[in-house]
Design a protein around this motif. Structure first.
Motif, PDB file in Angstrom:
ATOM      1  N   ARG A  29       0.838  -1.217   0.000  1.00  0.00           N
ATOM      2  CA  ARG A  29       0.000   0.000   0.000  1.00  0.00           C
ATOM      3  C   ARG A  29       0.865   1.257   0.000  1.00  0.00           C
ATOM      4  O   ARG A  29       0.576   2.220  -0.708  1.00  0.00           O
ATOM      5  N   ARG A  30       1.926   1.267   0.801  1.00  0.00           N
ATOM      6  CA  ARG A  30       2.825   2.427   0.821  1.00  0.00           C
ATOM      7  C   ARG A  30       3.506   2.616  -0.528  1.00  0.00           C
ATOM      8  O   ARG A  30       3.637   3.746  -1.015  1.00  0.00           O
ATOM      9  N   THR A  31       3.922   1.539  -1.139  1.00  0.00           N
ATOM     10  CA  THR A  31       4.569   1.624  -2.440  1.00  0.00           C
ATOM     11  C   THR A  31       3.591   2.126  -3.497  1.00  0.00           C
ATOM     12  O   THR A  31       3.955   2.927  -4.364  1.00  0.00           O
ATOM     13  N   THR A  32       2.342   1.670  -3.418  1.00  0.00           N
ATOM     14  CA  THR A  32       1.319   2.138  -4.344  1.00  0.00           C
ATOM     15  C   THR A  32       1.078   3.632  -4.173  1.00  0.00           C
ATOM     16  O   THR A  32       0.945   4.376  -5.152  1.00  0.00           O
ATOM     17  N   LEU A  33       1.054   4.093  -2.935  1.00  0.00           N
ATOM     18  CA  LEU A  33       0.873   5.521  -2.681  1.00  0.00           C
ATOM     19  C   LEU A  33       2.052   6.323  -3.243  1.00  0.00           C
ATOM     20  O   LEU A  33       1.862   7.355  -3.897  1.00  0.00           O
ATOM     21  N   ALA A  34       3.258   5.855  -3.010  1.00  0.00           N
ATOM     22  CA  ALA A  34       4.444   6.539  -3.529  1.00  0.00           C
ATOM     23  C   ALA A  34       4.437   6.555  -5.061  1.00  0.00           C
ATOM     24  O   ALA A  34       4.782   7.572  -5.684  1.00  0.00           O
ATOM     25  N   CYS A  35       4.043   5.461  -5.669  1.00  0.00           N
ATOM     26  CA  CYS A  35       3.970   5.382  -7.132  1.00  0.00           C
ATOM     27  C   CYS A  35       2.912   6.354  -7.650  1.00  0.00           C
ATOM     28  O   CYS A  35       3.117   7.021  -8.670  1.00  0.00           O
ATOM     29  N   SER A  36       1.806   6.457  -6.956  1.00  0.00           N
ATOM     30  CA  SER A  36       0.744   7.383  -7.364  1.00  0.00           C
ATOM     31  C   SER A  36       1.219   8.827  -7.282  1.00  0.00           C
ATOM     32  O   SER A  36       0.955   9.631  -8.186  1.00  0.00           O
ATOM     33  N   VAL A  37       1.915   9.168  -6.220  1.00  0.00           N
ATOM     34  CA  VAL A  37       2.440  10.525  -6.076  1.00  0.00           C
ATOM     35  C   VAL A  37       3.442  10.828  -7.190  1.00  0.00           C
ATOM     36  O   VAL A  37       3.403  11.905  -7.800  1.00  0.00           O
ATOM     37  N   ALA A  38       4.331   9.885  -7.467  1.00  0.00           N
ATOM     38  CA  ALA A  38       5.315  10.096  -8.535  1.00  0.00           C
ATOM     39  C   ALA A  38       4.629  10.260  -9.892  1.00  0.00           C
ATOM     40  O   ALA A  38       5.022  11.121 -10.689  1.00  0.00           O
ATOM     41  N   ALA A  39       3.594   9.469 -10.151  1.00  0.00           N
ATOM     42  CA  ALA A  39       2.867   9.578 -11.419  1.00  0.00           C
ATOM     43  C   ALA A  39       2.154  10.923 -11.521  1.00  0.00           C
ATOM     44  O   ALA A  39       2.168  11.566 -12.580  1.00  0.00           O
ATOM     45  N   VAL A  40       1.535  11.369 -10.442  1.00  0.00           N
ATOM     46  CA  VAL A  40       0.839  12.660 -10.459  1.00  0.00           C
ATOM     47  C   VAL A  40       1.825  13.806 -10.689  1.00  0.00           C
ATOM     48  O   VAL A  40       1.551  14.728 -11.477  1.00  0.00           O
ATOM     49  N   LEU A  41       2.967  13.763 -10.027  1.00  0.00           N
ATOM     50  CA  LEU A  41       3.970  14.812 -10.218  1.00  0.00           C
ATOM     51  C   LEU A  41       4.514  14.810 -11.643  1.00  0.00           C
ATOM     52  O   LEU A  41       4.730  15.873 -12.238  1.00  0.00           O
ATOM     53  N   ALA A  42       4.729  13.624 -12.198  1.00  0.00           N
ATOM     54  CA  ALA A  42       5.209  13.539 -13.581  1.00  0.00           C
ATOM     55  C   ALA A  42       4.140  14.058 -14.545  1.00  0.00           C
ATOM     56  O   ALA A  42       4.457  14.773 -15.501  1.00  0.00           O
ATOM     57  N   LEU A  43       2.887  13.707 -14.296  1.00  0.00           N
ATOM     58  CA  LEU A  43       1.807  14.201 -15.142  1.00  0.00           C
ATOM     59  C   LEU A  43       1.694  15.721 -15.057  1.00  0.00           C
ATOM     60  O   LEU A  43       1.504  16.400 -16.066  1.00  0.00           O
ATOM     61  N   ARG A  44       1.800  16.242 -13.865  1.00  0.00           N
ATOM     62  CA  ARG A  44       1.720  17.687 -13.672  1.00  0.00           C
ATOM     63  C   ARG A  44       2.819  18.400 -14.461  1.00  0.00           C
ATOM     64  O   ARG A  44       2.568  19.401 -15.131  1.00  0.00           O
ATOM     65  N   GLN A  45       4.014  17.867 -14.379  1.00  0.00           N
ATOM     66  CA  GLN A  45       5.138  18.465 -15.096  1.00  0.00           C
ATOM     67  C   GLN A  45       4.948  18.345 -16.603  1.00  0.00           C
ATOM     68  O   GLN A  45       5.215  19.287 -17.345  1.00  0.00           O
ATOM     69  N   ALA A  46       4.473  17.193 -17.061  1.00  0.00           N
ATOM     70  CA  ALA A  46       4.284  16.982 -18.496  1.00  0.00           C
ATOM     71  C   ALA A  46       3.153  17.851 -19.040  1.00  0.00           C
ATOM     72  O   ALA A  46       3.235  18.345 -20.169  1.00  0.00           O
ATOM     73  N   LEU A  47       2.107  18.055 -18.254  1.00  0.00           N
ATOM     74  CA  LEU A  47       0.982  18.857 -18.718  1.00  0.00           C
ATOM     75  C   LEU A  47       1.286  20.352 -18.726  1.00  0.00           C
ATOM     76  O   LEU A  47       0.580  21.122 -19.368  1.00  0.00           O
ATOM     77  N   ARG A  48       2.324  20.773 -18.048  1.00  0.00           N
ATOM     78  CA  ARG A  48       2.742  22.176 -18.077  1.00  0.00           C
ATOM     79  C   ARG A  48       3.443  22.523 -19.377  1.00  0.00           C
ATOM     80  O   ARG A  48       3.664  23.696 -19.662  1.00  0.00           O
ATOM     81  N   GLY A  49       3.780  21.533 -20.149  1.00  0.00           N
ATOM     82  CA  GLY A  49       4.524  21.752 -21.391  1.00  0.00           C
ATOM     83  C   GLY A  49       3.662  22.341 -22.484  1.00  0.00           C
ATOM     84  O   GLY A  49       2.546  22.812 -22.265  1.00  0.00           O
ATOM     85  N   LEU A  65       1.600   2.933 -17.238  1.00  0.00           N
ATOM     86  CA  LEU A  65       2.489   2.307 -16.254  1.00  0.00           C
ATOM     87  C   LEU A  65       1.881   2.352 -14.856  1.00  0.00           C
ATOM     88  O   LEU A  65       1.953   1.380 -14.107  1.00  0.00           O
ATOM     89  N   TRP A  66       1.270   3.469 -14.527  1.00  0.00           N
ATOM     90  CA  TRP A  66       0.641   3.605 -13.214  1.00  0.00           C
ATOM     91  C   TRP A  66      -0.502   2.606 -13.068  1.00  0.00           C
ATOM     92  O   TRP A  66      -0.630   1.943 -12.040  1.00  0.00           O
ATOM     93  N   LEU A  67      -1.331   2.475 -14.112  1.00  0.00           N
ATOM     94  CA  LEU A  67      -2.437   1.515 -14.053  1.00  0.00           C
ATOM     95  C   LEU A  67      -1.926   0.076 -13.969  1.00  0.00           C
ATOM     96  O   LEU A  67      -2.497  -0.748 -13.251  1.00  0.00           O
ATOM     97  N   ALA A  68      -0.845  -0.225 -14.683  1.00  0.00           N
ATOM     98  CA  ALA A  68      -0.275  -1.576 -14.615  1.00  0.00           C
ATOM     99  C   ALA A  68       0.227  -1.871 -13.201  1.00  0.00           C
ATOM    100  O   ALA A  68      -0.013  -2.950 -12.657  1.00  0.00           O
ATOM    101  N   PHE A  69       0.928  -0.905 -12.603  1.00  0.00           N
ATOM    102  CA  PHE A  69       1.411  -1.109 -11.235  1.00  0.00           C
ATOM    103  C   PHE A  69       0.249  -1.253 -10.260  1.00  0.00           C
ATOM    104  O   PHE A  69       0.284  -2.093  -9.362  1.00  0.00           O
ATOM    105  N   LEU A  70      -0.787  -0.440 -10.429  1.00  0.00           N
ATOM    106  CA  LEU A  70      -1.962  -0.567  -9.562  1.00  0.00           C
ATOM    107  C   LEU A  70      -2.588  -1.947  -9.673  1.00  0.00           C
ATOM    108  O   LEU A  70      -3.024  -2.523  -8.673  1.00  0.00           O
ATOM    109  N   GLY A  71      -2.641  -2.479 -10.890  1.00  0.00           N
ATOM    110  CA  GLY A  71      -3.201  -3.820 -11.082  1.00  0.00           C
ATOM    111  C   GLY A  71      -2.396  -4.886 -10.355  1.00  0.00           C
ATOM    112  O   GLY A  71      -2.956  -5.742  -9.658  1.00  0.00           O
ATOM    113  N   VAL A  72      -1.073  -4.837 -10.505  1.00  0.00           N
ATOM    114  CA  VAL A  72      -0.209  -5.807  -9.824  1.00  0.00           C
ATOM    115  C   VAL A  72      -0.341  -5.667  -8.305  1.00  0.00           C
ATOM    116  O   VAL A  72      -0.497  -6.654  -7.583  1.00  0.00           O
TER     117      VAL A  72
END
Length: 112
Positions: A29-49, A65-72
């Motif tokens: 669960r902690r790893t999933t939360l960390a992965c979600s935060v990293a994905a959101v930050l990456a999306l935020r940065q990419a959408l600023r472009g 990738l985020w959805l695949a990790f969530l599934g696993v």
């Protein structure tokens, strides 16, 4: 006849997992939360472009990738809820590791 070594019961006796499956479930669960935060930050940065096709593809890959990790992670967390959880399949372990490495690579690419 069972062998009792200096560290405890031998292989013939059942193993009490204790709280180990619960700790592992919480770690997922902690790893999933960390992965979600990293994905959101990456999306935020990419959408600023500028919205170039490369950035759009990058956003799509991050989401996939985020959805695949969530599934696993979801399958593993549900499996750990069982009385005797099954071992993590090598395919699932490789999938989780690849998702994590790919997200890290995209994070580096977004920062640079």
């Amino acid at each position: 006849m069972s062998f009792a070594g200096p560290t405890g019961p031998g292989p013939a006796e059942g193993r009490d997992a204790g709280l180990q499956p619960e700790r592992t479930r919480l770690a997922w669960r902690r790893t999933t939360l960390a992965c979600s935060v990293a994905a959101v930050l990456a999306l935020r940065q990419a959408l600023r472009g500028s919205g170039s096709p490369v950035e759009v593809v990058g956003v799509a890959v991050i989401v996939l990738l985020w959805l695949a990790f969530l599934g696993v992670a979801h399958r593993r967390i549900r499996a750990l809820a069982a009385h005797r959880p099954a071992r993590l399949a090598p395919r699932a372990a490789v999938g989780a590791a690849l998702c994590t490495l790919a997200l890290a690579a995209f994070a580096v690419a977004v920062i640079l």
